[in-house]
Design a protein around this motif. Sequence first.
Motif, PDB file in Angstrom:
ATOM      1  N   ILE A 124     -91.116  25.443  48.108  1.00 26.00           N
ATOM      2  CA  ILE A 124     -89.710  25.044  47.961  1.00 26.00           C
ATOM      3  C   ILE A 124     -89.531  24.191  46.714  1.00 26.00           C
ATOM      4  CG2 ILE A 124     -87.877  23.645  49.005  1.00 26.00           C
ATOM      5  CD1 ILE A 124     -89.058  24.630  51.771  1.00 26.00           C
ATOM      6  N   GLU A 125     -90.441  23.266  46.475  1.00 23.80           N
ATOM      7  CA  GLU A 125     -90.364  22.426  45.278  1.00 23.80           C
ATOM      8  C   GLU A 125     -90.529  23.260  44.012  1.00 23.80           C
ATOM      9  OE1 GLU A 125     -93.278  19.392  46.011  1.00 23.80           O
ATOM     10  OE2 GLU A 125     -91.912  18.237  47.270  1.00 23.80           O
ATOM     11  N   GLU A 166     -85.253  26.845  39.530  1.00 25.81           N
ATOM     12  CA  GLU A 166     -83.789  26.930  39.598  1.00 25.81           C
ATOM     13  C   GLU A 166     -83.095  25.770  38.882  1.00 25.81           C
ATOM     14  OE1 GLU A 166     -82.037  29.481  40.682  1.00 25.81           O
ATOM     15  OE2 GLU A 166     -83.858  30.565  41.226  1.00 25.81           O
ATOM     16  N   GLY A 167     -83.881  24.831  38.326  1.00 30.29           N
ATOM     17  CA  GLY A 167     -83.315  23.737  37.556  1.00 30.29           C
ATOM     18  C   GLY A 167     -82.809  22.558  38.377  1.00 30.29           C
ATOM     19  N   MET A 168     -83.184  22.508  39.646  1.00 28.64           N
ATOM     20  CA  MET A 168     -82.742  21.399  40.501  1.00 28.64           C
ATOM     21  C   MET A 168     -83.696  20.205  40.443  1.00 28.64           C
ATOM     22  SD  MET A 168     -81.050  23.522  43.691  1.00 28.64           S
ATOM     23  CE  MET A 168     -82.557  23.870  44.498  1.00 28.64           C
ATOM     24  N   ILE A 169     -84.913  20.447  39.969  1.00 25.86           N
ATOM     25  CA  ILE A 169     -85.917  19.398  39.776  1.00 25.86           C
ATOM     26  C   ILE A 169     -86.457  19.585  38.358  1.00 25.86           C
ATOM     27  CG2 ILE A 169     -88.160  18.490  40.508  1.00 25.86           C
ATOM     28  CD1 ILE A 169     -87.628  19.545  43.303  1.00 25.86           C
ATOM     29  N   ILE A 170     -86.756  18.495  37.667  1.00 24.98           N
ATOM     30  CA  ILE A 170     -87.255  18.603  36.294  1.00 24.98           C
ATOM     31  C   ILE A 170     -88.635  19.267  36.260  1.00 24.98           C
ATOM     32  CG2 ILE A 170     -85.886  16.687  35.380  1.00 24.98           C
ATOM     33  CD1 ILE A 170     -88.401  14.935  35.601  1.00 24.98           C
ATOM     34  N   GLU A 171     -88.845  20.077  35.239  1.00 23.51           N
ATOM     35  CA  GLU A 171     -90.069  20.863  35.118  1.00 23.51           C
ATOM     36  C   GLU A 171     -91.328  20.010  35.090  1.00 23.51           C
ATOM     37  OE1 GLU A 171     -91.894  23.842  31.811  1.00 23.51           O
ATOM     38  OE2 GLU A 171     -89.790  24.166  32.335  1.00 23.51           O
ATOM     39  N   ALA A 216     -92.096  17.663  36.840  1.00 24.64           N
ATOM     40  CA  ALA A 216     -92.496  17.299  38.197  1.00 24.64           C
ATOM     41  C   ALA A 216     -93.412  18.354  38.826  1.00 24.64           C
ATOM     42  CB  ALA A 216     -91.265  17.106  39.080  1.00 24.64           C
ATOM     43  N   LEU A 217     -93.447  19.546  38.242  1.00 26.74           N
ATOM     44  CA  LEU A 217     -94.260  20.632  38.778  1.00 26.74           C
ATOM     45  C   LEU A 217     -95.699  20.494  38.287  1.00 26.74           C
ATOM     46  CD1 LEU A 217     -94.091  23.342  40.373  1.00 26.74           C
ATOM     47  CD2 LEU A 217     -93.786  24.467  38.173  1.00 26.74           C
ATOM     48  N   PRO A 218     -96.665  20.477  39.209  1.00 32.69           N
ATOM     49  CA  PRO A 218     -98.070  20.381  38.782  1.00 32.69           C
ATOM     50  C   PRO A 218     -98.439  21.519  37.833  1.00 32.69           C
ATOM     51  CG  PRO A 218     -97.881  19.999  41.136  1.00 32.69           C
ATOM     52  CD  PRO A 218     -96.531  20.476  40.667  1.00 32.69           C
ATOM     53  N   ASP A 219     -99.281  21.212  36.862  1.00 34.89           N
ATOM     54  CA  ASP A 219     -99.675  22.177  35.838  1.00 34.89           C
ATOM     55  C   ASP A 219    -100.288  23.452  36.414  1.00 34.89           C
ATOM     56  OD1 ASP A 219     -98.735  20.617  33.771  1.00 34.89           O
ATOM     57  OD2 ASP A 219    -100.684  19.673  33.403  1.00 34.89           O
ATOM     58  N   LYS A 220    -100.945  23.347  37.556  1.00 35.38           N
ATOM     59  CA  LYS A 220    -101.607  24.531  38.116  1.00 35.38           C
ATOM     60  C   LYS A 220    -100.615  25.658  38.417  1.00 35.38           C
ATOM     61  CE  LYS A 220    -101.615  23.003  42.970  1.00 35.38           C
ATOM     62  NZ  LYS A 220    -102.494  22.678  44.105  1.00 35.38           N
ATOM     63  N   TYR A 221     -99.347  25.324  38.614  1.00 31.97           N
ATOM     64  CA  TYR A 221     -98.328  26.343  38.888  1.00 31.97           C
ATOM     65  C   TYR A 221     -97.718  26.910  37.606  1.00 31.97           C
ATOM     66  CZ  TYR A 221     -98.537  24.685  43.700  1.00 31.97           C
ATOM     67  OH  TYR A 221     -98.959  24.345  44.965  1.00 31.97           O
ATOM     68  N   LYS A 222     -98.030  26.317  36.473  1.00 31.05           N
ATOM     69  CA  LYS A 222     -97.436  26.746  35.207  1.00 31.05           C
ATOM     70  C   LYS A 222     -98.445  27.404  34.274  1.00 31.05           C
ATOM     71  CE  LYS A 222     -95.810  22.510  34.637  1.00 31.05           C
ATOM     72  NZ  LYS A 222     -95.115  21.346  34.073  1.00 31.05           N
ATOM     73  N   GLU A 229     -98.471  33.035  32.151  1.00 28.84           N
ATOM     74  CA  GLU A 229     -97.363  33.355  31.270  1.00 28.84           C
ATOM     75  C   GLU A 229     -96.223  33.878  32.152  1.00 28.84           C
ATOM     76  OE1 GLU A 229     -96.480  36.301  27.497  1.00 28.84           O
ATOM     77  OE2 GLU A 229     -98.545  35.865  28.061  1.00 28.84           O
ATOM     78  N   ASN A 230     -95.006  33.528  31.818  1.00 28.73           N
ATOM     79  CA  ASN A 230     -93.815  33.935  32.581  1.00 28.73           C
ATOM     80  C   ASN A 230     -93.829  33.428  34.025  1.00 28.73           C
ATOM     81  OD1 ASN A 230     -92.738  35.438  30.361  1.00 28.73           O
ATOM     82  ND2 ASN A 230     -94.148  37.084  30.859  1.00 28.73           N
ATOM     83  N   TRP A 231     -94.368  32.240  34.240  1.00 27.06           N
ATOM     84  CA  TRP A 231     -94.491  31.707  35.592  1.00 27.06           C
ATOM     85  C   TRP A 231     -93.138  31.580  36.289  1.00 27.06           C
ATOM     86  CZ3 TRP A 231     -92.221  26.991  36.632  1.00 27.06           C
ATOM     87  CH2 TRP A 231     -91.920  26.172  35.542  1.00 27.06           C
ATOM     88  N   LYS A 232     -92.090  31.295  35.525  1.00 28.35           N
ATOM     89  CA  LYS A 232     -90.762  31.186  36.141  1.00 28.35           C
ATOM     90  C   LYS A 232     -90.305  32.532  36.694  1.00 28.35           C
ATOM     91  CE  LYS A 232     -89.036  27.218  33.556  1.00 28.35           C
ATOM     92  NZ  LYS A 232     -87.991  26.733  32.657  1.00 28.35           N
ATOM     93  N   ASN A 233     -90.519  33.600  35.934  1.00 30.12           N
ATOM     94  CA  ASN A 233     -90.142  34.928  36.403  1.00 30.12           C
ATOM     95  C   ASN A 233     -90.984  35.358  37.593  1.00 30.12           C
ATOM     96  OD1 ASN A 233     -88.044  35.398  34.593  1.00 30.12           O
ATOM     97  ND2 ASN A 233     -89.433  36.171  33.037  1.00 30.12           N
TER      98      ASN A 233
END
Length: 58
Positions: free
Chosen positions: A21-22, A28-33, A35-41, A44-48
């Motif tokens: 959820i986080e 979706e831009g409701m929490i600043i990027e 704040a997301l742990p690096d392992k989720y980023k 490439e194209n992690w948002k998509n």
Amino acid sequence: MDDRYVFCPLVDKTIEDIDCIENRDVVEGMIIESALPDKYKKKENWKNICKNCEWHNY
């Protein structure tokens, strides 16, 4: 499997639903990027990837 866990394609493993959820809220831009742990980023194209995940609207 416990209902509190979902498969996350960003890390290719099961994570807790609150982490999912986080992650979605960051995408979706409701929490600043930052704040997301690096392992989720790492991918490439992690948002998509997150947006197209079956759990994105969990």
